[in-house]
Each structure stands twice: as structure tokens, then as C-alpha cells.
Design a protein around this motif. Structure first.
Motif, PDB file in Angstrom:
ATOM      1  N   LEU A 145       0.829  -1.207   0.000  1.00  0.00           N
ATOM      2  CA  LEU A 145       0.000   0.000   0.000  1.00  0.00           C
ATOM      3  C   LEU A 145       0.862   1.255   0.000  1.00  0.00           C
ATOM      4  O   LEU A 145       0.526   2.244  -0.666  1.00  0.00           O
ATOM      5  CB  LEU A 145      -0.927  -0.010   1.217  1.00  0.00           C
ATOM      6  CG  LEU A 145      -1.921   1.158   1.301  1.00  0.00           C
ATOM      7  CD1 LEU A 145      -2.823   1.177   0.079  1.00  0.00           C
ATOM      8  CD2 LEU A 145      -2.753   1.082   2.578  1.00  0.00           C
ATOM      9  N   THR A 146       1.971   1.242   0.725  1.00  0.00           N
ATOM     10  CA  THR A 146       2.880   2.389   0.726  1.00  0.00           C
ATOM     11  C   THR A 146       3.439   2.632  -0.665  1.00  0.00           C
ATOM     12  O   THR A 146       3.471   3.766  -1.152  1.00  0.00           O
ATOM     13  CB  THR A 146       4.031   2.165   1.725  1.00  0.00           C
ATOM     14  OG1 THR A 146       3.491   2.014   3.039  1.00  0.00           O
ATOM     15  CG2 THR A 146       5.000   3.339   1.710  1.00  0.00           C
ATOM     16  N   ALA A 169      -0.579   5.943   4.275  1.00  0.00           N
ATOM     17  CA  ALA A 169      -0.642   4.546   3.864  1.00  0.00           C
ATOM     18  C   ALA A 169      -0.198   3.621   4.986  1.00  0.00           C
ATOM     19  O   ALA A 169      -0.859   2.611   5.288  1.00  0.00           O
ATOM     20  CB  ALA A 169       0.220   4.330   2.616  1.00  0.00           C
ATOM     21  N   ALA A 222       1.650  10.934   1.715  1.00  0.00           N
ATOM     22  CA  ALA A 222       1.098   9.678   1.196  1.00  0.00           C
ATOM     23  C   ALA A 222       1.664   8.484   1.946  1.00  0.00           C
ATOM     24  O   ALA A 222       0.944   7.524   2.268  1.00  0.00           O
ATOM     25  CB  ALA A 222       1.392   9.561  -0.303  1.00  0.00           C
ATOM     26  N   ARG A 223       2.945   8.531   2.237  1.00  0.00           N
ATOM     27  CA  ARG A 223       3.605   7.431   2.934  1.00  0.00           C
ATOM     28  C   ARG A 223       3.067   7.285   4.363  1.00  0.00           C
ATOM     29  O   ARG A 223       2.778   6.179   4.827  1.00  0.00           O
ATOM     30  CB  ARG A 223       5.107   7.696   2.952  1.00  0.00           C
ATOM     31  CG  ARG A 223       5.961   6.647   3.630  1.00  0.00           C
ATOM     32  CD  ARG A 223       7.433   7.015   3.474  1.00  0.00           C
ATOM     33  NE  ARG A 223       8.284   6.046   4.169  1.00  0.00           N
ATOM     34  CZ  ARG A 223       8.611   6.135   5.446  1.00  0.00           C
ATOM     35  NH1 ARG A 223       8.174   7.157   6.180  1.00  0.00           N
ATOM     36  NH2 ARG A 223       9.381   5.216   6.006  1.00  0.00           N
ATOM     37  N   SER A 258       0.640   9.155  -6.049  1.00  0.00           N
ATOM     38  CA  SER A 258       0.772  10.569  -5.682  1.00  0.00           C
ATOM     39  C   SER A 258       1.805  11.276  -6.555  1.00  0.00           C
ATOM     40  O   SER A 258       1.568  12.388  -7.043  1.00  0.00           O
ATOM     41  CB  SER A 258       1.161  10.693  -4.207  1.00  0.00           C
ATOM     42  OG  SER A 258       0.178  10.130  -3.370  1.00  0.00           O
ATOM     43  N   SER A 287       9.204   5.191  -4.975  1.00  0.00           N
ATOM     44  CA  SER A 287       8.210   4.361  -4.289  1.00  0.00           C
ATOM     45  C   SER A 287       8.869   3.216  -3.535  1.00  0.00           C
ATOM     46  O   SER A 287       8.444   2.863  -2.429  1.00  0.00           O
ATOM     47  CB  SER A 287       7.195   3.816  -5.306  1.00  0.00           C
ATOM     48  OG  SER A 287       6.524   4.882  -5.980  1.00  0.00           O
ATOM     49  N   ALA A 335       0.567   4.033  -2.878  1.00  0.00           N
ATOM     50  CA  ALA A 335       0.167   5.395  -2.529  1.00  0.00           C
ATOM     51  C   ALA A 335       1.195   6.413  -2.999  1.00  0.00           C
ATOM     52  O   ALA A 335       0.849   7.460  -3.566  1.00  0.00           O
ATOM     53  CB  ALA A 335      -0.040   5.507  -1.015  1.00  0.00           C
TER      54      ALA A 335
END
Length: 419
Positions: free
Chosen positions: A113-114, A321, A317-318, A121, A136, A117
Motif C-alpha cells: 500500500l505504501t 498509507a 502519502a507514505r 501521488s 516508491s 500510494a
């Protein structure tokens, strides 16, 4: 007119004999002093003082290291990471994961998920796919080094502390495996993610082989040596240095090999592994050096409005998530929602592993690597300082950090604080 600019002072200092050694000796002393004063006056962990000194040194142009990292600077960074990850691996019980497999599911879900996300983003901001992929992967890894330092400074102990360290160790394993494999395809387009995942098997295999050799040699040495003796500490550091020196040329990851070696030692050694007390001081000095190097290098990043916006988007975002996924999967892994939330907050720090991956991406591709470093370096500096403060908040609000006024000894880095 006297040149009083930071660059001027750095230039004059570079003319002195042994100037680089002098700079680092002074910086280590200042970092240790700053860490002590920060903890004494604010009750915050020492790492904030260490990182602040490193950031100031980077801004002043001191502690100069080639970029991307190479030579002795790269070796010291890998060695510092290897020592921390080896201890983290020696704390991670495969038997415990077998009894509670939902922790592994939680770790995988949080990492995926991280990655997703951060990827979405940054793509929404218009960044190119190769740079977004690399960023990412870097964002997946939390910092076991920062968590360990905060944990020891605060004397934190409990389920939130143990779960945060375990998850940080596991997602560092994923990031190192995929990130090292991604170096081979960093310049290619959209269709290379599957190839990178395939290459990860080779990276993991080589690292596992080197880690198994490391664990085997240590088990053999422990049959002769006292686990708590000074000689054992020297043997451990020497073998970790050898591991760091040979794994990368073979196509693996030196920090990953140290992590896997620690896990195998925990699993195969018949008696409980005792971290040598003498290794605590050596590991502490290496840890401070590593943190100063990370913050000094990250502080040299170029700052602009676009870079700051992208960095904040990545951090936001991180954080969302990791916190959301860990909270959502916490109940299934045997942890209450509130404690799971604080575990997610404690996962914010990024530090040495992120810097190592960033440096490797820059070395592999100047074009893509420059885009990655422009965003990753500010993120590393922000999350190292902010993450240490948030981890402190998480451990204290969850009731696992000892009250600041309690008269207990602060353990050295590397000392096992678990009952």
C-alpha cells in the motif's frame, strides 16, 4: 575582506593536514554532545541532536563526501547499516512469525500500500515513471536505526515497540531486495517492473547465501568464544565488515545479507543470542557517524517550490498509507486498534537505508538518479528529524517509554533491553 561564508570556512579548513579526519573527529564529538544536551534539556532522543549537527555540517560544506557515495564513505554507511540490521535480524524470531503469520501479512500489505500510494501521488504530480518507481521503493523502508536509537534512549519496551521494529525490519528487507534489483532496469520504461521483481530473486539468493555463511561462521566462533567477551565483539564486527565488502560485488546487498545473517543466527544458534556489551560502544559510535553522514548528505539537496511540494506529497502519502494499513490489519494480528495506530506513526522515520538506495540509483543512472535524489534527499532529512519526534510520541503515548524522571540507567546502543 575576510571571507566569513560557510563555503569560505570549508575551503580554508580543507587546506589543513588531515582535514577530513579532523572534520569528522570534531563532528562526532559535537554530535555526541548535542545528543546529550537534547536529551537532557528536552527529554527527546539523542538522535535529534545527532541529525541536527549533521544537517548543519552539510549546510556549512563540512564532512564532504563524494556524491553518489563511494569509497570509504559508502563502506562506512553500509557497515553502519549492516550492524543495525544484523541486530534487528537477531531480534526477529521466525518461530514468532510462524505462530502469528498475520504479522507477515500486515507487513506485506503495508509495504504494497505504501508503494502504491507514493507511486500514484508522484505520478499525479507529473513525475516520470522510472523516477517514481525508484522513489516508491525507497519510501517502503522505515528506519530500524532511528527506531532502535529512539527505543534505547527512551528505554521503550512493549508490544508497540516490538511490532514497530519488526515491521521496519521486514519492509527494509523488501526495499533492499527490490531496490537492488531495480538498479538493473532503472533507465527503462513502464514494462520493467516485472523484470525487476524477477531480478529480486537473484539479489535475495546471493544475499541469503552470504548471510548463511556469516551466520555459520559466527555459530562456529561462538562454540569457542564466550558470547559476552570482547573477542566476540571484535569477531562480529570483523565478519560484518567482510560481509559488507564481498556481498555487493557478488550481486547481492550487503545490508540485506547482514539482516538475513542475523535472522539465521537467531534461528539456528541453540542458545539465546546475547549481544556483546563491548559491541555497544563501537556500534554507538558507528551509528552516530552514520546518522551524521546521512543528514549532512541530505542537507546538501537543492530546495525549490516544486521539490518541496513533491517531498511533502511523498511524506504525506507514505504516512497515511502506513498508519491506515497497520491500523486496519492490527486487530487480525492480535493488536488493539489504538496500539496499531501508534505503530503506524512510529514507522515514519527514513534514514540510512533510504540514502544508500538513493546513492545507488544515482550511480546507476545519472539522469533518473538526479530526479530521484532531488526529492529523496529532502524527504530523508525531514523524516529523520520529524520521524524521531513522532516515534517518541508514539512510544510515550502508548505507555511503553519510561517516564523521563525515572532514575534508570540509559542502555548503550546495541544492548538488548527486553526482559
Amino acid at each position: 575582506m575576510t571571507d566569513a561564508s560557510p563555503a569560505g570556512w570549508a575551503g580554508k579548513l580543507s587546506l589543513l593536514p588531515g582535514s577530513l579526519a579532523l572534520e569528522w573527529a570534531l563532528l562526532l564529538a559535537l554530535a555526541a554532545l548535542a545528543g546529550h544536551l537534547v536529551q537532557r534539556t528536552t527529554k527527546l532522543p539523542k538522535i535529534i541532536g545527532h541529525a541536527a549537527v549533521g544537517a548543519a555540517a552539510g549546510w556549512l560544506g563540512l564532512a564532504g563526501a563524494a556524491w553518489p557515495l563511494g569509497g570509504i564513505g559508502l563502506f562506512l554507511l553500509e557497515m553502519g547499516i549492516a550492524v543495525v540490521l544484523f541486530e534487528c535480524g537477531a531480534r526477529l524470531s521466525l518461530r514468532w512469525l510462524g505462530h502469528n503469520p498475520m504479522v507477515l501479512v500486515q507487513s506485506l500489505a503495508e509495504s504494497v500500500l505504501t508503494f502504491a500510494a507514493v507511486y500514484l501521488s508522484l505520478r499525479a504530480l507529473g513525475l516520470e515513471v522510472p523516477a517514481v518507481r525508484a522513489l516508491s521503493v525507497i519510501a517502503v523502508a522505515a528506519s530500524p536505526a532511528v527506531l532502535m536509537r529512539v527505543m534505547l534512549d527512551l528505554r521503550a519496551n512493549g508490544p508497540v515497540t516490538d511490532r514497530a521494529l519488526a515491521l521496519a525490519t521486514l519492509n527494509t528487507l523488501y526495499a533492499l531486495t527490490l531496490g537492488t534489483a531495480l538498479l538493473r532496469t532503472i533507465d527503462r520504461g513502464d514494462g520493467t517492473m516485472l523484470a525487476s521483481v524477477g531480478s529480486s530473486v537473484a539479489v535475495l539468493g546471493v544475499s541469503l547465501l552470504c548471510g548463511a555463511v556469516l551466520a555459520g561462521l559466527l555459530i562456529a566462533a561462538l562454540r569457542v568464544l564466550n558470547p559476552t567477551s570482547q573477542d566476540t565483539a571484535i569477531v562480529v564486527l570483523a565478519l560484518l565488515a567482510v560481509c559488507a565488502g564481498v556481498t555487493t560485488p557478488l550481486g547481492g546487498s550487503a545490508p540485506l545479507a547482514a539482516l538475513l545473517g542475523g535472522i539465521l543466527l537467531k534461528r539456528l544458534y541453540p542458545r539465546p543470542w546475547v549481544w556483546p556489551r563491548q559491541l555497544g560502544t563501537a556500534a554507538a559510535m558507528l551509528n552516530i557517524l552514520m546518522l551524521v553522514l546521512v543528514s549532512a548528505t541530505a542537507a546538501r539537496a537543492g530546495w525549490s517550490g516544486a521539490v518541496l511540494w513533491a517531498a511533502l506529497a511523498l511524506v504525506g502519502a507514505r504516512l497515511l498509507a502506513k498508519a491506515a494499513c497497520i491500523a486496519a490489519t492490527g486487530v487480525g494480528s492480535g493488536m488493539a486498534l489504538k496500539k496499531s495506530f501508534w505503530v503506524g506513526i512510529a514507522m515514519v522515520p527514513m534514514s540510512a537505508v533510504a540514502l544508500l538506495l538513493t546513492s545507488q540509483f544515482v550511480a546507476a543512472s545519472h539522469g533518473v538518479g538526479a530526479q530521484v535524489a532531488a526529492i529523496a534527499l529532502p524527504v530523508i532529512l525531514l523524516t529523520e528529524l520529524l520521524g524521531a519526534a513522532l516515534a517518541t510520541l508514539a512510544f510515550r503515548r502508548s505507555g511503553e517509554a519510561a517516564p523521563p524522571t525515572r532514575g534508570r540507567r540509559i542502555p548503550s546502543f546495541g544492548e538488548d533491553t527486553r526482559p
